[in-house]
Design a protein around this motif. Structure first.
Motif, short mmCIF file in Angstrom:
data_model
loop_
_atom_site.label_atom_id
_atom_site.label_comp_id
_atom_site.label_asym_id
_atom_site.label_seq_id
_atom_site.Cartn_x
_atom_site.Cartn_y
_atom_site.Cartn_z
N PRO A 1 -3.57 6.60 2.86
CA PRO A 1 -4.28 6.90 1.48
C PRO A 1 -5.02 5.65 1.00
O PRO A 1 -6.04 5.69 0.37
N ILE A 2 -4.44 4.43 1.35
CA ILE A 2 -5.12 3.16 0.88
C ILE A 2 -5.53 2.35 2.11
O ILE A 2 -4.78 2.13 3.18
N GLN B 1 -4.47 -2.50 11.93
CA GLN B 1 -4.60 -2.97 10.83
C GLN B 1 -5.49 -4.15 10.00
O GLN B 1 -6.00 -4.07 9.03
N MET B 2 -5.98 -4.67 11.31
CA MET B 2 -7.27 -5.51 11.13
C MET B 2 -8.27 -4.78 10.49
O MET B 2 -9.11 -5.07 9.85
N ALA C 1 0.86 -1.19 -0.17
CA ALA C 1 -0.07 -0.08 -0.08
C ALA C 1 0.91 1.23 0.07
O ALA C 1 0.52 2.11 -0.68
N ALA C 2 2.07 1.16 0.78
CA ALA C 2 3.00 2.43 0.70
C ALA C 2 3.44 2.69 -0.50
O ALA C 2 3.97 3.79 -1.04
N PRO D 1 -3.58 -4.30 -1.77
CA PRO D 1 -3.69 -5.57 -1.50
C PRO D 1 -4.83 -6.32 -1.16
O PRO D 1 -4.97 -7.43 -0.68
N GLY D 2 -6.11 -5.40 -1.17
CA GLY D 2 -7.25 -6.21 -0.73
C GLY D 2 -7.76 -6.03 0.58
O GLY D 2 -7.43 -5.88 1.35
N PHE D 3 -9.25 -6.40 0.58
CA PHE D 3 -10.05 -6.25 1.71
C PHE D 3 -10.63 -7.44 2.29
O PHE D 3 -10.92 -8.26 1.28
#
Length: 463
Positions: A454-455, A372-373, A193-194, A199-201
């Motif tokens: 951002p993401i 992060q979760m 993401a950086a 990477p998806g949800f």
């Protein structure tokens, strides 16, 4: 008859020692004697074949468990789910765990069980490896040092054009990580993401726990020891894993580690030692004593500027522990890390077991995992900042750690300066900004932190 007399003798020794312990408890400061005998002496601990299980192996090999009256059996587990299930069902008394496992279990993601940790096992220790073909495609996008070698840290922005090309050709870009709530999953996602790669949800409320919704790189689970073979087979194009499985790819000539987690988040918390809350309540003396043994093992691993690491490498290379070649384990365990073949660099803090208060279970470490979760949808709805603190305090137990540490200091087995100041420590590290994207993390403000990316999901978002 001999065995009966021996059993009576052991019983009488314990009675006498128990009386002595009571006398000491009434007249002396906190020390091991007043902790009492372990309520459960014969224990079985689980682990996965990674170098960061070292505190358990060292506590066993150096006799620290036996010093505490604990007779421990150590068993390698097939994967992280089997390991967690073993602790929950009582087959294992405790285990080397992913830091996210006790948190996820306690909040009911994946499974429901109240797991706690009185001991953080290490800092750093992971890397991200890509296949040779992917590395060749990345290299034109990687800045160079004056000596012509790649400049580190390498951003995932160098991987993004490769992923875009694969997708344009209709090929999904598959990557491996070790478990949905592993540090490796969150570090790989953070790095991607950086660099501008989504990477998806996850969407558990919709029954989707693939973690691949809206993903540009598709992440899936692969057990650590199988990572190199899976990469070589072409099933995945890269992975995030602990050692020695990044260095194994270098030795086999099948891949290139492009970044370490030290470069993603300097001195990040990695594994923990997990037990059930029920175990800690039922066996309080045993809990403190196993924590003491693990602290002593961590101290030994970092003592005298890592002087004991070569011996630790020989121990870990044995088949009952990590079972990889000593040369492979030494490549990272002794303060270096090899990227491309021959490009070995000094990374003295790649594996940290004790310094920087590595073994103290900080609430802020727990909160980071929870953020992060939430960022990736495993926690599917907003929670107030107070909720993050409450979960952290339910799972991470610095109070138990402090009892163990203070007793070691009282006995002269440890130095008070090697631990946080327990009289003032609140369990939250000062805000940290040594991340690859430079975003500051303040564990007391989890929602503000989540909203800073951002993401990722933000306050009010739900898939």
């Amino acid at each position: 008859m001999e065995r009966m007399m021996e059993a009576i003798h052991v019983f009488m020794v314990r009675v006498v020692c128990g009386a002595a312990a009571l006398t000491v408890a009434l007249t002396a400061p906190v020390a091991a004697a007043e902790l009492g005998w372990p309520e459960k002496e014969e224990l079985t601990f689980g682990f996965i074949k990674l170098t960061d299980m070292a505190p358990i192996a060292i506590a066993y090999e150096k006799g620290y468990f036996e010093d505490e009256g604990l007779y421990v059996t150590i068993e390698a587990q097939a994967n992280w789910k089997v390991l967690l299930d073993g602790v929950i069902d009582g087959r294992l008394d405790g285990a080397h765990m992913l830091a996210g496992q006790p948190l996820a279990a306690t909040i009911g993601f994946g499974t429901q069980a109240h797991i706690i940790t009185p001991f953080s096992m290490d800092l750093n220790g992971n890397g991200i490896t890509v296949s040779n073909a992917v590395w060749d495609a990345m290299k034109p996008h990687v800045p160079k040092q004056a000596d012509g070698r790649p400049a580190h840290p390498i951003s995932a922005s160098a991987l993004k054009p490769v992923i875009d090309q694969y997708r344009a050709e209709g090929k999904p870009f598959n990557m491996g990580m070790v478990f949905p709530v592993s540090t490796h999953n969150y570090e790989l996602r953070y790095w991607l993401a950086a660099g501008g790669v989504h990477p998806g949800f996850y969407a558990p409320h919709k029954g989707d726990i693939s973690g691949q919704l809206e993903a540009e790189a598709l992440l899936s689970v692969t057990p650590p020891p199988q990572m190199p073979a899976t990469l070589e087979a072409g099933t995945i194009y890269g992975y995030c894993v602990g050692e020695p499985w990044n260095q194994q790819a270098v030795f086999k000539g099948i891949g290139v580690p492009v970044i370490t987690d030290y470069e993603i988040w300097k001195n990040n918390p990695e594994k923990v030692f997990g037990i059930t809350a029920e175990f800690a309540e039922k066996y309080p003396n045993t809990t403190i004593r196993l924590t003491r043994a693990l602290i002593r093992a961590a101290m030994w691993l970092d003592a005298n500027a890592n002087a004991n690491r070569p011996e630790a490498v020989q121990i870990l290379s044995q088949s009952q522990y990590v079972g990889a070649d000593a040369e492979v384990i030494a490549n990272s365990m002794t303060g270096t890390f090899e990227y491309e073949k021959g490009d070995r660099r000094e990374v003295p803090d790649f594996n940290v077991f004790f310094r920087y208060f590595a073994t103290y279970p900080y609430y802020s470490d727990a909160v980071w995992y929870l953020t992060q979760m939430r960022r990736w949808g495993q926690i599917d709805a907003d929670q107030p900042d107070s909720w993050y603190r409450e979960v952290a305090e339910k799972v991470y137990r610095p109070d138990l750690y402090a009892v163990a540490a203070k007793s070691l200091v009282a006995e002269g087995l440890a130095d008070a300066a090697d631990f946080p100041d327990f009289s003032t420590e609140d369990g939250y590290r000062a805000p940290q900004s040594e991340f690859i994207d430079g975003i500051e993390y303040d564990g007391t403000r989890p929602n503000a932190y989540i909203d800073s990316f951002p993401i990722g999901l933000k306050t009010g978002d739900r898939l």
